[in-house]
Design an enzyme around this catalytic site. Sequence first.
Site, PDB file in Angstrom:
ATOM      1  N   THR A  38       0.783  -1.075  -0.196  1.00  0.00           N
ATOM      2  CA  THR A  38      -0.052  -0.077   0.085  1.00  0.00           C
ATOM      3  C   THR A  38       1.016   1.327   0.058  1.00  0.00           C
ATOM      4  O   THR A  38       2.006   1.057   0.693  1.00  0.00           O
ATOM      5  CB  THR A  38      -0.970   0.023   1.127  1.00  0.00           C
ATOM      6  OG1 THR A  38      -1.399   1.342   1.561  1.00  0.00           O
ATOM      7  CG2 THR A  38      -0.100  -0.302   2.515  1.00  0.00           C
ATOM      8  N   ASP A  39       0.344   2.413  -0.643  1.00  0.00           N
ATOM      9  CA  ASP A  39       0.977   3.576  -0.495  1.00  0.00           C
ATOM     10  C   ASP A  39       1.174   4.138   0.991  1.00  0.00           C
ATOM     11  O   ASP A  39       1.731   5.176   1.168  1.00  0.00           O
ATOM     12  CB  ASP A  39       0.365   4.550  -1.462  1.00  0.00           C
ATOM     13  CG  ASP A  39      -1.154   4.995  -0.939  1.00  0.00           C
ATOM     14  OD1 ASP A  39      -1.754   4.258   0.035  1.00  0.00           O
ATOM     15  OD2 ASP A  39      -1.872   5.910  -1.647  1.00  0.00           O
ATOM     16  N   GLU A  40       0.263   3.582   2.179  1.00  0.00           N
ATOM     17  CA  GLU A  40       0.384   4.137   3.394  1.00  0.00           C
ATOM     18  C   GLU A  40       1.586   3.843   4.234  1.00  0.00           C
ATOM     19  O   GLU A  40       1.810   4.578   5.144  1.00  0.00           O
ATOM     20  CB  GLU A  40      -1.106   3.416   4.179  1.00  0.00           C
ATOM     21  CG  GLU A  40      -2.422   3.619   3.321  1.00  0.00           C
ATOM     22  CD  GLU A  40      -3.468   3.243   4.080  1.00  0.00           C
ATOM     23  OE1 GLU A  40      -3.537   3.429   5.415  1.00  0.00           O
ATOM     24  OE2 GLU A  40      -4.525   3.050   3.410  1.00  0.00           O
TER      25      GLU A  40
ATOM     26  N   TYR B 281      -1.624  -0.409  11.155  1.00  0.00           N
ATOM     27  CA  TYR B 281      -1.866  -1.086   9.555  1.00  0.00           C
ATOM     28  C   TYR B 281      -0.667  -0.898   8.864  1.00  0.00           C
ATOM     29  O   TYR B 281      -0.072  -1.970   8.232  1.00  0.00           O
ATOM     30  CB  TYR B 281      -3.185  -0.802   8.897  1.00  0.00           C
ATOM     31  CG  TYR B 281      -3.276  -0.998   7.415  1.00  0.00           C
ATOM     32  CD1 TYR B 281      -3.218  -2.271   7.002  1.00  0.00           C
ATOM     33  CD2 TYR B 281      -3.228  -0.007   6.378  1.00  0.00           C
ATOM     34  CE1 TYR B 281      -3.271  -2.661   5.680  1.00  0.00           C
ATOM     35  CE2 TYR B 281      -3.274  -0.283   5.023  1.00  0.00           C
ATOM     36  CZ  TYR B 281      -3.223  -1.717   4.889  1.00  0.00           C
ATOM     37  OH  TYR B 281      -3.178  -1.918   3.250  1.00  0.00           O
TER      38      TYR B 281
ATOM     39  N   LYS C  32       2.411  -3.301   7.327  1.00  0.00           N
ATOM     40  CA  LYS C  32       2.630  -3.420   5.829  1.00  0.00           C
ATOM     41  C   LYS C  32       4.316  -3.232   5.405  1.00  0.00           C
ATOM     42  O   LYS C  32       4.654  -3.816   4.591  1.00  0.00           O
ATOM     43  CB  LYS C  32       1.711  -2.774   5.033  1.00  0.00           C
ATOM     44  CG  LYS C  32       0.134  -3.295   4.934  1.00  0.00           C
ATOM     45  CD  LYS C  32      -0.009  -4.366   4.394  1.00  0.00           C
ATOM     46  CE  LYS C  32       0.110  -4.431   2.971  1.00  0.00           C
ATOM     47  NZ  LYS C  32      -0.125  -6.040   2.270  1.00  0.00           N
TER      48      LYS C  32
HETATM   49  P1  NAD Z   1      -9.497  -7.359   2.315  1.00  0.00           P
HETATM   50  O1  NAD Z   1      -9.476  -7.028   3.671  1.00  0.00           O
HETATM   51  O2  NAD Z   1     -10.719  -7.154   1.173  1.00  0.00           O
HETATM   52  O3  NAD Z   1      -9.121  -8.998   1.828  1.00  0.00           O
HETATM   53  C1  NAD Z   1      -8.054  -9.658   2.615  1.00  0.00           C
HETATM   54  C2  NAD Z   1      -8.141 -11.010   2.324  1.00  0.00           C
HETATM   55  O4  NAD Z   1      -7.268 -11.863   3.054  1.00  0.00           O
HETATM   56  C3  NAD Z   1      -9.596 -11.670   2.853  1.00  0.00           C
HETATM   57  O5  NAD Z   1     -10.119 -12.430   2.159  1.00  0.00           O
HETATM   58  C4  NAD Z   1      -9.378 -12.525   3.994  1.00  0.00           C
HETATM   59  O6  NAD Z   1     -10.016 -13.719   4.413  1.00  0.00           O
HETATM   60  C5  NAD Z   1      -8.028 -12.765   3.534  1.00  0.00           C
HETATM   61  N1  NAD Z   1      -6.764 -12.982   5.127  1.00  0.00           N
HETATM   62  C6  NAD Z   1      -6.811 -12.369   6.062  1.00  0.00           C
HETATM   63  N2  NAD Z   1      -6.101 -12.961   6.976  1.00  0.00           N
HETATM   64  C7  NAD Z   1      -5.623 -13.993   6.468  1.00  0.00           C
HETATM   65  C8  NAD Z   1      -4.752 -15.000   6.993  1.00  0.00           C
HETATM   66  N3  NAD Z   1      -4.063 -15.010   8.124  1.00  0.00           N
HETATM   67  N4  NAD Z   1      -4.450 -16.046   6.271  1.00  0.00           N
HETATM   68  C9  NAD Z   1      -5.243 -16.291   5.001  1.00  0.00           C
HETATM   69  N5  NAD Z   1      -5.863 -15.301   4.565  1.00  0.00           N
HETATM   70  C10 NAD Z   1      -6.244 -14.163   5.207  1.00  0.00           C
HETATM   71  O7  NAD Z   1      -8.292  -6.756   1.479  1.00  0.00           O
HETATM   72  P2  NAD Z   1      -7.911  -5.823   0.461  1.00  0.00           P
HETATM   73  O8  NAD Z   1      -8.605  -4.535   0.492  1.00  0.00           O
HETATM   74  O9  NAD Z   1      -8.520  -6.555  -0.752  1.00  0.00           O
HETATM   75  O10 NAD Z   1      -6.206  -5.723   0.182  1.00  0.00           O
HETATM   76  C11 NAD Z   1      -5.716  -6.730  -0.422  1.00  0.00           C
HETATM   77  C12 NAD Z   1      -4.249  -6.271  -0.113  1.00  0.00           C
HETATM   78  O11 NAD Z   1      -3.953  -5.400  -0.828  1.00  0.00           O
HETATM   79  C13 NAD Z   1      -3.678  -6.259   1.162  1.00  0.00           C
HETATM   80  O12 NAD Z   1      -2.600  -6.566   0.969  1.00  0.00           O
HETATM   81  C14 NAD Z   1      -3.596  -4.689   1.373  1.00  0.00           C
HETATM   82  O13 NAD Z   1      -2.781  -4.190   2.372  1.00  0.00           O
HETATM   83  C15 NAD Z   1      -3.570  -4.118  -0.095  1.00  0.00           C
HETATM   84  N6  NAD Z   1      -3.639  -2.972  -0.488  1.00  0.00           N
HETATM   85  C16 NAD Z   1      -5.195  -2.745  -0.436  1.00  0.00           C
HETATM   86  C17 NAD Z   1      -5.640  -1.289  -0.651  1.00  0.00           C
HETATM   87  C18 NAD Z   1      -6.952  -0.925  -0.732  1.00  0.00           C
HETATM   88  O14 NAD Z   1      -7.516   0.305  -1.052  1.00  0.00           O
HETATM   89  N7  NAD Z   1      -7.906  -1.969  -0.206  1.00  0.00           N
HETATM   90  C19 NAD Z   1      -4.835  -0.525  -1.305  1.00  0.00           C
HETATM   91  C20 NAD Z   1      -3.434  -1.010  -1.414  1.00  0.00           C
HETATM   92  C21 NAD Z   1      -2.917  -2.003  -1.353  1.00  0.00           C
HETATM   93  P1  TYD Z   2     -10.796   4.156   4.368  1.00  0.00           P
HETATM   94  O1  TYD Z   2     -11.658   3.517   3.269  1.00  0.00           O
HETATM   95  O2  TYD Z   2     -10.853   3.375   5.743  1.00  0.00           O
HETATM   96  O3  TYD Z   2      -9.250   3.721   3.710  1.00  0.00           O
HETATM   97  P2  TYD Z   2      -7.852   4.365   4.342  1.00  0.00           P
HETATM   98  O4  TYD Z   2      -8.100   4.581   5.668  1.00  0.00           O
HETATM   99  O5  TYD Z   2      -7.070   3.006   4.326  1.00  0.00           O
HETATM  100  O6  TYD Z   2      -7.314   5.428   3.328  1.00  0.00           O
HETATM  101  O7  TYD Z   2     -10.872   5.491   4.554  1.00  0.00           O
HETATM  102  C1  TYD Z   2     -10.724   6.344   3.397  1.00  0.00           C
HETATM  103  C2  TYD Z   2     -10.846   7.931   4.224  1.00  0.00           C
HETATM  104  O8  TYD Z   2     -12.088   8.051   4.439  1.00  0.00           O
HETATM  105  C3  TYD Z   2     -10.052   7.923   5.218  1.00  0.00           C
HETATM  106  O9  TYD Z   2      -9.502   9.319   5.156  1.00  0.00           O
HETATM  107  C4  TYD Z   2     -10.717   7.904   6.593  1.00  0.00           C
HETATM  108  C5  TYD Z   2     -12.315   8.384   5.804  1.00  0.00           C
HETATM  109  N1  TYD Z   2     -13.451   7.752   6.451  1.00  0.00           N
HETATM  110  C6  TYD Z   2     -14.519   8.413   7.077  1.00  0.00           C
HETATM  111  O10 TYD Z   2     -14.549   9.657   6.958  1.00  0.00           O
HETATM  112  N2  TYD Z   2     -15.518   7.667   7.341  1.00  0.00           N
HETATM  113  C7  TYD Z   2     -15.676   6.601   7.467  1.00  0.00           C
HETATM  114  O11 TYD Z   2     -16.664   6.008   7.893  1.00  0.00           O
HETATM  115  C8  TYD Z   2     -14.607   5.729   6.991  1.00  0.00           C
HETATM  116  C9  TYD Z   2     -14.746   4.312   7.079  1.00  0.00           C
HETATM  117  C10 TYD Z   2     -13.441   6.198   6.558  1.00  0.00           C
END
Ligand code: NAD
Ligand code: TYD
Length: 356
Positions: free
Chosen positions: A134-136, A160, A164
């Site tokens: 992630t970019d975070e 988080y 990561k």
């Molecule tokens: P998500 O929470 O929707 O899905 C995570 C998946 O991992 C789920 O299916 C869960 O069951 C599985 N999981 C969790 N713990 C596990 C374990 N111990 N063993 C096996 N499986 C397990 O997450 P997402 O949003 O799809 O993100 C996927 C990846 O991409 C993550 O690594 C996250 O850090 C990265 N990412 C997400 C975003 C975003 O905006 N969602 C952006 C950049 C990077």
């Molecule tokens: P989120 O979807 O949790 O992603 P991330 O924190 O990983 O960027 O949140 C996106 C942005 O929205 C973040 O600045 C937090 C804000 N946010 C709210 O204002 N209200 C909410 O209920 C949630 C879940 C997030």
Amino acid sequence: MKFEKCILITGGAGFIGSHVVRLFVTKYPQYQIVNLDKLTYAGNLENLKDIDKLPNYTFEHGDIVDENYIDSLFAKYQFDGVIHLAAESHVDRSITDPMAFVKTNVIGTCNLLNSAKNLWKGQMEGKRFYHVSTDEVYGELHDPSEFFVETTSYDPRSPYSASKASSDHFVRAYHNTYGLPIVVSNCSNNYGPNHFPEKLIPLMINNIKNWKPLPVYGKGENVRDWLFVIDHARAIDNIFHNGKNGDTYNIGGNNEWKNLDLVHLLCDLMDEKQGNPVGKSRELITYVTDRAGHDLRYAIDASKLMSELGWEPSVTFEEGLSRTVDWYLNNWDWIENITSGDYQKYYTSMYETSAN
Ligand code: NAD
Ligand code: TYD
């Protein structure tokens, strides 16, 4: 049937993972795709029901934190590649339960690295460990002219992002120390179908539909850079096949939005699609206590990926958001199934103390 390669995708039942699994299973019938997922609250096999009968797809239910299980899985399938997405992914949950993030995101990643290192020892040619991050990990930006590039120093500020960042460091350390063939990508916020409704966009869609308050943290001034999930999956495909061994690629849509502006846009889109007077849903906006340590702004410079590997987003934000809202409205039973039980309890307890 003999496959050309066997690829492990972890977290394939989650939001992004399910789009990556679908892309790989349908685009590469010559690959055997093994989806390993623990099926936490965020994992949902419904996400894959359209492809789960295809002959090159296999599901394995298991936990990446279980070292012996992971070893036995690598022995069973003799993986040629790993695309690692399994993670605890929600910042708010990491604030209430950081150790779950240490276990899955750090120890789980190390277990996968160890098993890959042991299996591929002496024959790393043609193998690849792709770590999805992630970019975070870069922290927050203040100067509007600044963007995260691949060389930006790490400065994670939530449990988080710290977990990561730690896993990213281990992946690169295994490349440097043991010669493990790796690639890492750091992506901005994703949106799209199958997004669990604890994250901003699906939470707002769900609450607007159910006429519930829309909790905006702080003043809604934080900025995120949004990318359609299918474009993230396309980038992962490109980097997995063409990325340079040991390299890192930033992925982003050059699409920054202040949270409050995005919530306004979603309200208006939902009003329009549900046949309500435009502006009506904005009445639901409720300012709540800010997230602890809330990062101000994320913004990705994806020019390395664009110039070196020729990737670019395939949909505009307007189109992607409209498709996303349509998907939720047309698949409402998906959201209803998961917004019951534990999920409800978690959110009730979380918001009952929020103040304006
Ligand atoms: P998500 O929470 O929707 O899905 C995570 C998946 O991992 C789920 O299916 C869960 O069951 C599985 N999981 C969790 N713990 C596990 C374990 N111990 N063993 C096996 N499986 C397990 O997450 P997402 O949003 O799809 O993100 C996927 C990846 O991409 C993550 O690594 C996250 O850090 C990265 N990412 C997400 C975003 C975003 O905006 N969602 C952006 C950049 C990077
Ligand atoms: P989120 O979807 O949790 O992603 P991330 O924190 O990983 O960027 O949140 C996106 C942005 O929205 C973040 O600045 C937090 C804000 N946010 C709210 O204002 N209200 C909410 O209920 C949630 C879940 C997030």
